[in-house]
Design an enzyme around this catalytic site. Structure first.
Site, mmCIF file in Angstrom:
data_model
loop_
_atom_site.group_PDB
_atom_site.id
_atom_site.type_symbol
_atom_site.label_atom_id
_atom_site.label_comp_id
_atom_site.label_asym_id
_atom_site.label_seq_id
_atom_site.Cartn_x
_atom_site.Cartn_y
_atom_site.Cartn_z
ATOM 1 N N LYS A 9 0.837 -1.197 0.000
ATOM 2 C CA LYS A 9 0.000 0.000 0.000
ATOM 3 C C LYS A 9 0.881 1.259 0.000
ATOM 4 O O LYS A 9 2.102 1.175 0.213
ATOM 5 C CB LYS A 9 -0.913 -0.045 1.230
ATOM 6 C CG LYS A 9 -1.935 -1.199 1.178
ATOM 7 C CD LYS A 9 -2.733 -1.292 2.484
ATOM 8 C CE LYS A 9 -3.813 -2.355 2.403
ATOM 9 N NZ LYS A 9 -4.576 -2.457 3.680
ATOM 10 N N TYR A 49 -12.271 -3.489 -2.807
ATOM 11 C CA TYR A 49 -12.777 -3.455 -1.428
ATOM 12 C C TYR A 49 -14.301 -3.427 -1.380
ATOM 13 O O TYR A 49 -14.874 -2.881 -0.434
ATOM 14 C CB TYR A 49 -12.193 -2.240 -0.698
ATOM 15 C CG TYR A 49 -10.718 -2.395 -0.351
ATOM 16 C CD1 TYR A 49 -10.294 -3.380 0.550
ATOM 17 C CD2 TYR A 49 -9.748 -1.575 -0.920
ATOM 18 C CE1 TYR A 49 -8.951 -3.537 0.863
ATOM 19 C CE2 TYR A 49 -8.395 -1.723 -0.604
ATOM 20 C CZ TYR A 49 -8.011 -2.706 0.289
ATOM 21 O OH TYR A 49 -6.687 -2.856 0.617
ATOM 22 N N PHE A 57 -15.243 2.965 7.838
ATOM 23 C CA PHE A 57 -13.863 3.305 7.482
ATOM 24 C C PHE A 57 -13.630 3.363 5.970
ATOM 25 O O PHE A 57 -12.527 3.694 5.536
ATOM 26 C CB PHE A 57 -12.880 2.315 8.135
ATOM 27 C CG PHE A 57 -13.038 0.867 7.726
ATOM 28 C CD1 PHE A 57 -12.524 0.413 6.517
ATOM 29 C CD2 PHE A 57 -13.692 -0.039 8.550
ATOM 30 C CE1 PHE A 57 -12.661 -0.919 6.139
ATOM 31 C CE2 PHE A 57 -13.835 -1.379 8.185
ATOM 32 C CZ PHE A 57 -13.314 -1.815 6.962
ATOM 33 N N ARG A 85 -1.159 -14.909 3.429
ATOM 34 C CA ARG A 85 -1.923 -14.291 4.530
ATOM 35 C C ARG A 85 -1.234 -14.509 5.876
ATOM 36 O O ARG A 85 -1.206 -13.617 6.724
ATOM 37 C CB ARG A 85 -3.352 -14.848 4.587
ATOM 38 C CG ARG A 85 -4.279 -14.317 3.512
ATOM 39 C CD ARG A 85 -4.686 -12.876 3.712
ATOM 40 N NE ARG A 85 -5.652 -12.682 4.775
ATOM 41 C CZ ARG A 85 -6.393 -11.578 4.921
ATOM 42 N NH1 ARG A 85 -6.290 -10.566 4.065
ATOM 43 N NH2 ARG A 85 -7.228 -11.462 5.919
ATOM 44 N N THR A 91 -5.024 -8.124 10.494
ATOM 45 C CA THR A 91 -5.386 -6.809 9.926
ATOM 46 C C THR A 91 -4.885 -5.665 10.805
ATOM 47 O O THR A 91 -4.351 -4.678 10.300
ATOM 48 C CB THR A 91 -6.923 -6.722 9.778
ATOM 49 O OG1 THR A 91 -7.365 -7.828 8.979
ATOM 50 C CG2 THR A 91 -7.343 -5.413 9.131
ATOM 51 N N ARG A 102 2.965 -7.233 8.872
ATOM 52 C CA ARG A 102 2.284 -6.191 9.659
ATOM 53 C C ARG A 102 2.804 -6.164 11.099
ATOM 54 O O ARG A 102 2.918 -5.095 11.704
ATOM 55 C CB ARG A 102 0.769 -6.415 9.624
ATOM 56 C CG ARG A 102 0.138 -6.056 8.264
ATOM 57 C CD ARG A 102 -1.259 -6.589 8.152
ATOM 58 N NE ARG A 102 -1.973 -6.124 6.968
ATOM 59 C CZ ARG A 102 -3.114 -6.657 6.541
ATOM 60 N NH1 ARG A 102 -3.678 -7.646 7.200
ATOM 61 N NH2 ARG A 102 -3.707 -6.179 5.451
ATOM 62 N N ASN A 112 -1.671 -0.225 7.418
ATOM 63 C CA ASN A 112 -1.105 -1.553 7.676
ATOM 64 C C ASN A 112 -0.253 -2.133 6.537
ATOM 65 O O ASN A 112 -0.071 -3.334 6.426
ATOM 66 C CB ASN A 112 -2.196 -2.518 8.144
ATOM 67 C CG ASN A 112 -3.281 -2.726 7.107
ATOM 68 O OD1 ASN A 112 -3.200 -2.178 6.012
ATOM 69 N ND2 ASN A 112 -4.286 -3.511 7.446
ATOM 70 N N HIS A 115 -1.675 -5.388 1.396
ATOM 71 C CA HIS A 115 -2.920 -6.119 1.155
ATOM 72 C C HIS A 115 -2.578 -7.496 0.610
ATOM 73 O O HIS A 115 -1.633 -7.631 -0.170
ATOM 74 C CB HIS A 115 -3.783 -5.390 0.121
ATOM 75 C CG HIS A 115 -4.917 -6.236 -0.385
ATOM 76 N ND1 HIS A 115 -6.120 -6.338 0.279
ATOM 77 C CD2 HIS A 115 -5.016 -7.066 -1.463
ATOM 78 C CE1 HIS A 115 -6.911 -7.181 -0.375
ATOM 79 N NE2 HIS A 115 -6.263 -7.634 -1.444
ATOM 80 N N GLU A 126 -9.352 -10.726 -7.550
ATOM 81 C CA GLU A 126 -8.508 -9.530 -7.428
ATOM 82 C C GLU A 126 -7.420 -9.494 -8.505
ATOM 83 O O GLU A 126 -7.100 -8.422 -9.030
ATOM 84 C CB GLU A 126 -7.925 -9.466 -6.013
ATOM 85 C CG GLU A 126 -9.027 -9.220 -4.977
ATOM 86 C CD GLU A 126 -8.577 -9.295 -3.528
ATOM 87 O OE1 GLU A 126 -7.376 -9.483 -3.262
ATOM 88 O OE2 GLU A 126 -9.448 -9.158 -2.645
HETATM 89 P P1 IDP Z 1 -7.406 -7.403 5.529
HETATM 90 O O1 IDP Z 1 -6.642 -6.343 4.774
HETATM 91 O O2 IDP Z 1 -6.563 -8.020 6.619
HETATM 92 O O3 IDP Z 1 -8.042 -8.426 4.632
HETATM 93 P P2 IDP Z 1 -10.081 -6.309 5.928
HETATM 94 O O4 IDP Z 1 -10.941 -6.523 7.121
HETATM 95 O O5 IDP Z 1 -10.474 -6.961 4.651
HETATM 96 O O6 IDP Z 1 -8.577 -6.674 6.335
HETATM 97 O O7 IDP Z 1 -10.003 -4.737 5.709
HETATM 98 C C1 IDP Z 1 -9.427 -4.210 4.519
HETATM 99 C C2 IDP Z 1 -8.563 -3.032 4.865
HETATM 100 O O8 IDP Z 1 -9.399 -1.992 5.367
HETATM 101 C C3 IDP Z 1 -7.546 -3.267 5.990
HETATM 102 O O9 IDP Z 1 -6.351 -3.879 5.519
HETATM 103 C C4 IDP Z 1 -7.307 -1.857 6.471
HETATM 104 O O10 IDP Z 1 -6.451 -1.137 5.558
HETATM 105 C C5 IDP Z 1 -8.709 -1.259 6.367
HETATM 106 N N1 IDP Z 1 -9.444 -1.366 7.621
HETATM 107 C C6 IDP Z 1 -10.102 -2.450 8.110
HETATM 108 N N2 IDP Z 1 -10.674 -2.181 9.300
HETATM 109 C C7 IDP Z 1 -10.372 -0.889 9.570
HETATM 110 C C8 IDP Z 1 -10.667 -0.013 10.666
HETATM 111 O O11 IDP Z 1 -11.345 -0.374 11.624
HETATM 112 N N3 IDP Z 1 -10.176 1.257 10.584
HETATM 113 C C9 IDP Z 1 -9.441 1.699 9.513
HETATM 114 N N4 IDP Z 1 -9.137 0.917 8.474
HETATM 115 C C10 IDP Z 1 -9.591 -0.369 8.499
HETATM 116 MG MG MG Z 2 -9.697 -8.367 3.397
#
Ligand code: IDP
Ligand code: MG
Length: 149
Positions: A9, A49, A57, A85, A91, A102, A112, A115, A126
């Protein structure tokens, strides 16, 4: 062989973590079959997404992903999506295991660094969003005979 989609990212690109991240997947034995640096257009961010479109968010997530160039990759190997993963970690970087990307390189759930597709099905979807078929390159790596039983 399985393929998965991974993306450094904008915070990871800005912090100079592309090389470190690529090195980890290479050393694991995964094979790089596609890569490009790109500023993502809004449509592709929304498509990637889409499951989060209604989350509070989402606007911040979209702005973050569009804030600078991302480094997009396709990695191939046995169980690639699940393996990647595990290497990426939880996350929320505050809860991600040390040794994960991470866990080692981030602090905030909203920044973070990376992706990765969460399943083989997401990976196929994707990869289709971000890569044209001709941008993915199949080839043999010289260490393959010793990487797999
Ligand atoms: P992942 O990236 O581990 O698959 P997801 O739940 O799919 O996690 O969320 C996608 C992305 O959205 C996360 O990697 C992060 O950048 C962002 N995100 C998820 N939850 C939050 C939050 O509570 N606050 C801010 N950003 C979030
Ligand atoms: Mg995800």
């Amino acid at each position: 062989m399985d393929r998965t989609f991974v993306m450094v990212k904008p915070d990871g690109v800005q912090r100079g973590l592309v090389g470190e991240i690529v090195s980890r997947f290479e050393a694991k034995g995964l094979k790089l079959v596609g890569a490009k640096l790109e500023r993502l257009p809004e449509e592709r961010v929304v498509e990637q997404y889409r499951e989060h479109k209604e989350k509070p968010f989402f606007p911040g997530l979209k702005a973050y992903i569009m804030s600078g160039p991302c480094f997009l990759m396709a990695w191939e190997g046995k169980g690639a999506a699940a393996v990647v993963r595990m290497m990426v970690g939880a996350t929320n970087p505050a809860e991600a295991a040390p040794g994960s990307i991470r866990g080692d390189f981030a602090l905030d759930i909203g920044r973070n660094v990376i992706h990765a597709s969460d399943s083989p099905e997401s990976a196929a979807r994707e990869l289709g969003i971000h890569f044209a078929p001709g941008e993915l390159i199949g080839y043999s790596r010289i260490d393959e005979p010793v990487l797999y039983e």
